[in-house]
Scaffold this active site. Structure first.
Site, PDB file in Angstrom:
ATOM      1  N   ARG A  36      75.434  81.605  27.632  1.00 26.90           N
ATOM      2  CA  ARG A  36      75.901  83.235  28.513  1.00 26.90           C
ATOM      3  C   ARG A  36      75.078  84.328  29.415  1.00 26.90           C
ATOM      4  O   ARG A  36      76.143  84.489  30.010  1.00 26.90           O
ATOM      5  CB  ARG A  36      76.354  84.082  26.736  1.00 26.90           C
ATOM      6  CG  ARG A  36      75.566  84.834  26.268  1.00 26.90           C
ATOM      7  CD  ARG A  36      75.335  85.679  25.142  1.00 26.90           C
ATOM      8  NE  ARG A  36      75.191  86.501  24.818  1.00 26.90           N
ATOM      9  CZ  ARG A  36      75.460  87.677  24.140  1.00 26.90           C
ATOM     10  NH1 ARG A  36      76.404  87.683  23.185  1.00 26.90           N
ATOM     11  NH2 ARG A  36      74.303  88.157  23.379  1.00 26.90           N
ATOM     12  N   HIS A 447      27.899  79.308  21.036  1.00 31.33           N
ATOM     13  CA  HIS A 447      27.423  80.779  21.308  1.00 31.33           C
ATOM     14  C   HIS A 447      26.664  80.770  23.322  1.00 31.33           C
ATOM     15  O   HIS A 447      26.395  80.122  23.606  1.00 31.33           O
ATOM     16  CB  HIS A 447      26.363  81.122  20.197  1.00 31.33           C
ATOM     17  CG  HIS A 447      25.011  82.121  21.335  1.00 31.33           C
ATOM     18  ND1 HIS A 447      25.680  83.144  20.273  1.00 31.33           N
ATOM     19  CD2 HIS A 447      24.231  82.320  22.073  1.00 31.33           C
ATOM     20  CE1 HIS A 447      24.427  84.421  20.691  1.00 31.33           C
ATOM     21  NE2 HIS A 447      23.948  83.801  21.486  1.00 31.33           N
TER      22      HIS A 447
END
Length: 468
Positions: A36, A447
């Site tokens: 809509r 890391h």
């Protein structure tokens, strides 16, 4: 309308509806979607996406103010609210355009209009372009109409001084003082945005802590951070009345100790929850049961009416775009008769709040796990002990993991800090795969990364942490 008979019609084109339509088209169904207002729904147009664009601007502005800490220098730091909002709307427009492209790519019929169930697979559509009513039919119908902002007597938005999320996304001015009613994800994200840009923000939460769905320890850390940033936080409090006049907003606030006072603000944002869009859909006539304001569904999103399904916010909490999209896939694949379709496991739905610092979680909180009868192992790891966090200058935060002591099952994970909304997916995958603490311990984390804290939190739960 060139076609009137479909295999599947989806009512609502938000992140649940348009994903359902795409998956159905992929599976060979003749599919239509009725919307809509705009493709992408609230999420892309007035929710998830534009708020993140605003918050990104606030994050960069905040970082620029601390340039000297990184060995950098900058001239006068300022912002242009109109330009910030313009960028946010452009981001939203780009994504809604993308949804339109996906509809064409998958040969999905897009109908702009308002739909109503007429029974027997029939759907009446009032078309947006001319207001004419036409009828289409479908073997299957998915309701994906979403939800809207909730209001209460005495707490009604006026669109000028008292805002919902819609007005807060396109502010006409930068308020000097702002009242935020409610400290869930919506309220806290807007509080973070306006606070970062200099507004004096007051947050009023009826529950006894901010972000009440989060783990209690994370909630406490969040409050401490918000107050450090200059916010005023009232918990166990309520706003009894809001009145708007030419000068702004007056609010009657009752605190946890029972004391009441009337305070003035330039603007107020109502973030007191949402209500499902179930009205004017013909649900009762079609035999669709609504309970507690939400459409009632089973584990495969089937309603009480044959051939009618519901997904997303309209079908109940949590009101999250990714929950709606996941339900869409489950629903459509079950309709198509695919094997191995699993019901949604609500324990594995992550929650993310993009405030500063960010908050993310999945699974049971410590309190909920205890209440469920689990014997627990709890692991915690602070941001200030992580090398990448120190290098980034983002040392505020913590990662917390909750395990069943007997089985090693990961019951929940809770985070606060930089980029936790990205990190949480690692634990979501772990929970979905039913991983144990042993498997997480044996996983190699790169890391230097923030994700190493996830590993350390697991190790800490079993007294094996290496860097604290």
């Amino acid at each position: 309308m060139s076609q009137s008979k479909f295999d599947l019609v989806v009512i609502g084109a938000g992140p649940g509806g348009y994903v359902a339509a795409i998956r159905a088209a992929q599976l060979g169904m003749k599919t239509a979607i009725v919307e809509r207002e705009h493709l992408g729904g609230i999420c892309l147009n007035w929710g998830c996406i534009p708020t993140k664009a605003l918050l990104r601007s606030a994050e960069i502005y905040r970082n620029m103010q601390h340039a000297a800490q990184y060995g950098l220098s900058a001239g006068k730091i300022d912002f242009d609210l109109e330009a910030i909002v313009k960028r946010s709307r452009a981001v939203s427009k780009q994504l809604t355009g993308g949804v339109g492209f996906l509809m064409k790519k998958n040969k999905i019929t897009v109908i702009e209009g308002t739909a109503k169930l007429a029974g027997g697979g029939a759907i009446e559509v009032v078309e947006k372009k001319d207001g004419k009513t036409s009828t289409i039919s479908s073997t299957h119908i998915i309701i994906a109409t979403g939800a809207r902002a909730r209001s209460f007597p005495g707490l009604e938005p006026d669109g000028k001084h008292i805002w919902t999320y819609r007005e807060a996304l396109v502010p006409d001015t930068m308020p000097k003082s702002l009242l935020v009613v409610g400290s869930g994800a919506i309220g806290i994200e807007f509080a973070s945005f306006f606070n970062a840009l200099g507004a004096k923000v007051t947050v009023v939460e009826m529950m006894d802590r901010v972000m009440p769905v989060e783990d209690e320890e994370i909630s406490a850390l969040a409050r401490r951070s918000f107050e450090k940033q200059g916010m005023t936080i009232h918990t166990g409090a309520k706003v009894a009345d809001l009145k708007s006049d030419a000068s702004g907003v007056s609010a009657n606030i009752t605190l946890a100790d029972g004391k009441s006072s009337t305070e003035k603000f330039d603007r107020a944002i109502l973030a007191v929850g949402i209500v499902a869009n179930t009205e004017n859909l013909g649900l009762e006539k079609a035999g669709v049961k609504v309970e507690g304001g939400n459409v009632v569904i089973d584990e495969f999103c089937r309603t009480t009416a044959k051939g009618v399904y519901a997904i997303g916010d309209v079908a109940g909490p949590p009101a999250l775009a990714h929950k709606a999209s996941h339900e869409a896939i489950i629903c459509v694949e079950k309709i198509a008769g695919l094997e191995g379709v699993h019901p949604l496991d609500r324990r594995n739905i992550p929650g993310c709040t993009y405030c500063s610092p960010q908050v993310a979680s999945v699974g049971l909180t410590e309190a909920a796990a205890k209440e469920a009868g689990h014997e627990l192992k709890i692991g915690k790891f602070p941001y200030q002990a992580n090398g990448k966090a120190i290098a980034l200058g983002e040392t505020e935060g913590m990662i917390k993991t909750v395990f069943d002591a007997k089985t090693g099952e990961l019951l929940g994970a809770h985070m606060i800090g930089a980029e936790v909304t990205e990190l949480i997916q690692g634990y979501v995958i772990g929970k979905t795969l039913e991983t144990t603490e042993a498997e997480l311990m044996h996983t190699i984390f790169p890391h230097p990364t923030l994700s190493e804290m996830m590993h350390e939190s697991v190790l800490a739960a079993f007294d094996r942490a290496l860097h604290i």
